[in-house]
Design a protein around this motif. Sequence first.
Motif, PDB file in Angstrom:
ATOM      1  N   ALA A 175       0.832  -1.208   0.000  1.00 29.40           N
ATOM      2  CA  ALA A 175       0.000   0.000   0.000  1.00 29.40           C
ATOM      3  C   ALA A 175       0.866   1.259   0.000  1.00 29.40           C
ATOM      4  O   ALA A 175       0.578   2.220  -0.714  1.00 29.40           O
ATOM      5  CB  ALA A 175      -0.925  -0.008   1.208  1.00 29.40           C
ATOM      6  N   GLN A 176       1.945   1.259   0.803  1.00 31.94           N
ATOM      7  CA  GLN A 176       2.828   2.419   0.835  1.00 31.94           C
ATOM      8  C   GLN A 176       3.522   2.623  -0.506  1.00 31.94           C
ATOM      9  O   GLN A 176       3.606   3.740  -1.027  1.00 31.94           O
ATOM     10  CB  GLN A 176       3.874   2.266   1.935  1.00 31.94           C
ATOM     11  N   ARG A 177       4.018   1.533  -1.066  1.00 27.83           N
ATOM     12  CA  ARG A 177       4.703   1.631  -2.358  1.00 27.83           C
ATOM     13  C   ARG A 177       3.728   2.071  -3.447  1.00 27.83           C
ATOM     14  O   ARG A 177       4.070   2.857  -4.322  1.00 27.83           O
ATOM     15  CB  ARG A 177       5.334   0.288  -2.725  1.00 27.83           C
ATOM     16  N   GLY A 178       2.499   1.583  -3.376  1.00 29.69           N
ATOM     17  CA  GLY A 178       1.503   1.979  -4.363  1.00 29.69           C
ATOM     18  C   GLY A 178       1.150   3.446  -4.253  1.00 29.69           C
ATOM     19  O   GLY A 178       0.935   4.122  -5.267  1.00 29.69           O
ATOM     20  N   ALA A 179       1.090   3.970  -3.010  1.00 31.36           N
ATOM     21  CA  ALA A 179       0.779   5.385  -2.812  1.00 31.36           C
ATOM     22  C   ALA A 179       1.857   6.262  -3.420  1.00 31.36           C
ATOM     23  O   ALA A 179       1.565   7.253  -4.112  1.00 31.36           O
ATOM     24  CB  ALA A 179       0.622   5.683  -1.327  1.00 31.36           C
ATOM     25  N   VAL A 180       3.133   5.912  -3.190  1.00 29.85           N
ATOM     26  CA  VAL A 180       4.229   6.705  -3.743  1.00 29.85           C
ATOM     27  C   VAL A 180       4.253   6.608  -5.263  1.00 29.85           C
ATOM     28  O   VAL A 180       4.458   7.609  -5.968  1.00 29.85           O
ATOM     29  CB  VAL A 180       5.574   6.260  -3.139  1.00 29.85           C
ATOM     30  N   SER A 181       4.032   5.422  -5.794  1.00 32.23           N
ATOM     31  CA  SER A 181       4.020   5.248  -7.252  1.00 32.23           C
ATOM     32  C   SER A 181       2.917   6.083  -7.893  1.00 32.23           C
ATOM     33  O   SER A 181       3.132   6.723  -8.928  1.00 32.23           O
ATOM     34  CB  SER A 181       3.827   3.764  -7.597  1.00 32.23           C
TER      35      SER A 181
END
Length: 206
Positions: free
Chosen positions: A30-36
Amino acid sequence: MLLAAAIVLIRLGIPTSADAATATGFTDAAQRGAVSAALELVPFAGIFFLWFVGAVRAHVGPVEDRFLATVFLGSGLVFTATLFGAAAAAGAVLAVSHPSGAAPSPVAWDFGRHLAYTLMTGYAMRMAGVFVCSLSVMGHRLGVLPRPLSALGFLTTLVLLFLSSNVPWSELVFPVWALAVSVHILMVGGRAGSRGAPAPAAAPSA
């Protein structure tokens, strides 16, 4: 709106805590998806922001003050460049996490996180404050903005210059202000268009 969404996603995806333990949390999908998602939005936010600058200058028109207009345009360009730099730093934080899903090293995590937030809150938002201030002064002096909107601009300037680097989420006042100015310009343009619409042609006389 795109800028606000990007800021929110960066805030959610990259915690401000300097605790090295937070680096392990960045392996969360979820964190990586938010930054992406934020990194995908930033280029378009920058493009539309430059369009917004052009719309504001067209709204001010020939009465534009050259000194303030230079500060306005220059700060807008520097803001856009610094915003892109902050996005690149956030992308570096994303890249240092290995494809296998392993956490980035604490040193790489802390450096990238600190660089991204310093560029965004320490530099980009202060340039945004200069941008808002210059337009608010023009709006007040030349009468191209209503008094409440100019007052909102001066308040936004104070927040961006003195609070953005210390108070989390305070940078969101900038896209809110830009939205208010955009709505005003659209409303004024719509009224001017309706008043300036050509009258229907008269029927030819016999």
